[in-house]
Design an enzyme around this catalytic site. Structure first.
Site, PDB file in Angstrom:
ATOM      1  N   TRP A  32       0.853  -1.190   0.000  1.00 18.40           N
ATOM      2  CA  TRP A  32       0.000   0.000   0.000  1.00 18.40           C
ATOM      3  C   TRP A  32       0.892   1.245   0.000  1.00 18.40           C
ATOM      4  O   TRP A  32       1.891   1.320   0.705  1.00 18.40           O
ATOM      5  CB  TRP A  32      -0.896   0.003   1.238  1.00 18.40           C
ATOM      6  CG  TRP A  32      -1.713   1.239   1.407  1.00 18.40           C
ATOM      7  CD1 TRP A  32      -2.503   1.833   0.477  1.00 18.40           C
ATOM      8  CD2 TRP A  32      -1.834   2.036   2.590  1.00 18.40           C
ATOM      9  NE1 TRP A  32      -3.115   2.946   1.003  1.00 18.40           N
ATOM     10  CE2 TRP A  32      -2.720   3.103   2.300  1.00 18.40           C
ATOM     11  CE3 TRP A  32      -1.278   1.958   3.867  1.00 18.40           C
ATOM     12  CZ2 TRP A  32      -3.066   4.065   3.237  1.00 18.40           C
ATOM     13  CZ3 TRP A  32      -1.628   2.915   4.797  1.00 18.40           C
ATOM     14  CH2 TRP A  32      -2.521   3.952   4.486  1.00 18.40           C
ATOM     15  N   TYR A  65      -4.857   0.050  -4.660  1.00 16.71           N
ATOM     16  CA  TYR A  65      -3.553   0.649  -4.404  1.00 16.71           C
ATOM     17  C   TYR A  65      -2.967   1.200  -5.700  1.00 16.71           C
ATOM     18  O   TYR A  65      -2.759   0.458  -6.666  1.00 16.71           O
ATOM     19  CB  TYR A  65      -2.588  -0.354  -3.784  1.00 16.71           C
ATOM     20  CG  TYR A  65      -2.981  -0.878  -2.423  1.00 16.71           C
ATOM     21  CD1 TYR A  65      -3.967  -0.253  -1.652  1.00 16.71           C
ATOM     22  CD2 TYR A  65      -2.365  -2.000  -1.889  1.00 16.71           C
ATOM     23  CE1 TYR A  65      -4.328  -0.736  -0.418  1.00 16.71           C
ATOM     24  CE2 TYR A  65      -2.711  -2.488  -0.637  1.00 16.71           C
ATOM     25  CZ  TYR A  65      -3.698  -1.864   0.095  1.00 16.71           C
ATOM     26  OH  TYR A  65      -4.056  -2.352   1.338  1.00 16.71           O
ATOM     27  N   GLN A 188      -8.469  -8.014   8.383  1.00 15.46           N
ATOM     28  CA  GLN A 188      -7.287  -7.166   8.266  1.00 15.46           C
ATOM     29  C   GLN A 188      -7.597  -5.782   8.826  1.00 15.46           C
ATOM     30  O   GLN A 188      -8.095  -4.908   8.132  1.00 15.46           O
ATOM     31  CB  GLN A 188      -6.837  -7.066   6.803  1.00 15.46           C
ATOM     32  CG  GLN A 188      -5.500  -6.361   6.668  1.00 15.46           C
ATOM     33  CD  GLN A 188      -4.957  -6.382   5.244  1.00 15.46           C
ATOM     34  OE1 GLN A 188      -4.634  -5.320   4.702  1.00 15.46           O
ATOM     35  NE2 GLN A 188      -4.867  -7.548   4.641  1.00 15.46           N
ATOM     36  N   ALA A 220       2.224   2.457  12.962  1.00 17.90           N
ATOM     37  CA  ALA A 220       1.389   3.667  12.986  1.00 17.90           C
ATOM     38  C   ALA A 220       1.829   4.672  11.925  1.00 17.90           C
ATOM     39  O   ALA A 220       2.110   5.835  12.215  1.00 17.90           O
ATOM     40  CB  ALA A 220       1.394   4.316  14.370  1.00 17.90           C
ATOM     41  N   ARG A 239       6.045   9.827   4.883  1.00 16.46           N
ATOM     42  CA  ARG A 239       4.679   9.420   4.540  1.00 16.46           C
ATOM     43  C   ARG A 239       3.675  10.515   4.878  1.00 16.46           C
ATOM     44  O   ARG A 239       2.642  10.635   4.227  1.00 16.46           O
ATOM     45  CB  ARG A 239       4.327   8.126   5.271  1.00 16.46           C
ATOM     46  CG  ARG A 239       2.935   7.606   4.950  1.00 16.46           C
ATOM     47  CD  ARG A 239       2.750   6.174   5.383  1.00 16.46           C
ATOM     48  NE  ARG A 239       3.549   5.261   4.590  1.00 16.46           N
ATOM     49  CZ  ARG A 239       3.465   3.936   4.664  1.00 16.46           C
ATOM     50  NH1 ARG A 239       2.619   3.375   5.508  1.00 16.46           N
ATOM     51  NH2 ARG A 239       4.219   3.171   3.907  1.00 16.46           N
TER      52      ARG A 239
END
Length: 347
Positions: A32, A65, A188, A220, A239
């Site tokens: 992802w 994705y 998930q 996280a 990110r």
């Protein structure tokens, strides 16, 4: 404090998925955000190869994705590998392609279109696990589960899983799966030291039903690496600067959370682990967790994180983690229900 560490980088342990006879690597490679968006093809392929070299055999992706590009990149990266030695997972639900009225959700049409598109992009005759990426409130559950049953009977998926379903939804889905005689083996959810919403309801229900968790974001979104500092701007290229990653990270970027995370550094050091290794090892202490999904943008990052496999944290370390994060842990089970949109969105 003492910690048992797996020194063998190529010795990733495998765990059973639910009550099935199917085993997956406890560190599972997830693509992802990275594949097809943040990371160039050559780097993505090198990272997958590093995962294989480290003993990871399980790879998780989804049609949504990078709007299907991630599946194509994963297929390229796994080219030449013995298919029977791999466990390949994908998902269906979110809008892809032109995002028309039937390009999303868990209707029979979209589920069937989803499996056929994923198999084509992945270059395989079957996936080991096909997952409902969210719960679809607009489609009768019976319709969705019948479509999954047909896909299993056609040999296009060996097992079925779900993602971010509530305890009640898991129970209803599992009952239909038993009636239709196909294996519903996994859920998930998001799970980390900071985000523990599955512990009170989802995990006990899953244990009762014979289902496992394959958890995403054990670090996280990178916050548990300790690189995000309170009162400081987010690092360039992290990110948090990505539109998708930044959206999911908002709750973790508050100063009180980041301050608490900094208190984990001496805990990790005393355990002989890096911060990411500590975070990954922590989720794997939960007996209902079959695997932690770990992504990486560089091979060396993957090689370091995979050393969390086989680590056993002692009671003192676990208590120190809870003490460091007291007051900032998110654990409201009601948040799972909010993960699935009430109506299908196509934006």
């Amino acid at each position: 404090m003492s910690t048992v560490i797996n020194e063998e980088v190529d010795d990733v342990e495998h765990r059973f998925l639910g009550n099935s006879g199917f085993k997956i690597s406890e560190i599972t490679y997830g693509n992802w955000i990275t594949h097809g968006s943040q990371v160039e093809l050559d780097a993505a392929i090198a990272t997958v190869r590093a995962a294989l070299d480290a003993g990871i055999t399980t790879f998780d992706t989804a049609d949504v994705y990078a709007d299907t590009a991630a599946e194509v990149v994963l297929a390229d990266a796994l080219k030449g590998q013995r298919r029977e030695s791999l466990e390949i997972f994908t998902k269906v639900y979110f809008p892809i392609g032109p995002k028309g009225p039937n390009d999303t959700g868990l209707s029979r049409k979209h589920v069937m279109d989803g499996i056929h598109g994923s198999l084509r992009r992945l270059g395989t005759d079957y996936v080991d696990l096909f997952q409902a990426h969210r719960y679809d409130y607009e489609t009768p559950l019976e319709e969705t589960m019948q479509a999954f049953a047909d896909i299993v009977r056609q040999g296009k998926a060996l097992y079925i899983g779900v993602s971010e379903w509530t305890a009640e939804q898991l129970r209803a889905g599992h009952a239909l799966a038993r009636e239709l005689r196909f294996p519903l083996v996994s859920n998930q959810p998001q799970y980390s030291m900071l985000y523990r919403v599955i512990e009170r309801e989802v995990v006990p229900t899953s244990e009762e039903l014979g289902m496992s968790q394959i958890v995403w974001s054990p670090v996280a979104m990178g916050v548990l690496t300790g690189k995000y500092l309170p009162g400081a701007p987010v690092p360039d290229g992290s990110r948090a600067t990505d539109a998708t990653g930044g959206f999911f990270m908002k709750r973790f970027l508050e100063d009180d959370v980041l301050t608490a995370v900094q208190r984990l550094k001496p805990v990790a050091e005393q355990a002989g682990l890096t911060m990411p290794q500590l975070a990954i090892a922590w989720v794997l202490q939960n007996d209902n967790v079959a695997a932690a999904l770990v992504g990486a943008s560089r091979p060396e990052q993957l090689r370091s994180n995979v050393k969390a496999a086989g680590v056993r944290l002692d009671a003192d370390t676990l208590a120190a983690i809870d003490e460091a994060l007291a007051g900032v842990v998110v654990d409201d089970p009601a948040l799972t229900e909010k993960s699935s949109p009430r109506t299908r969105w196509t934006d």
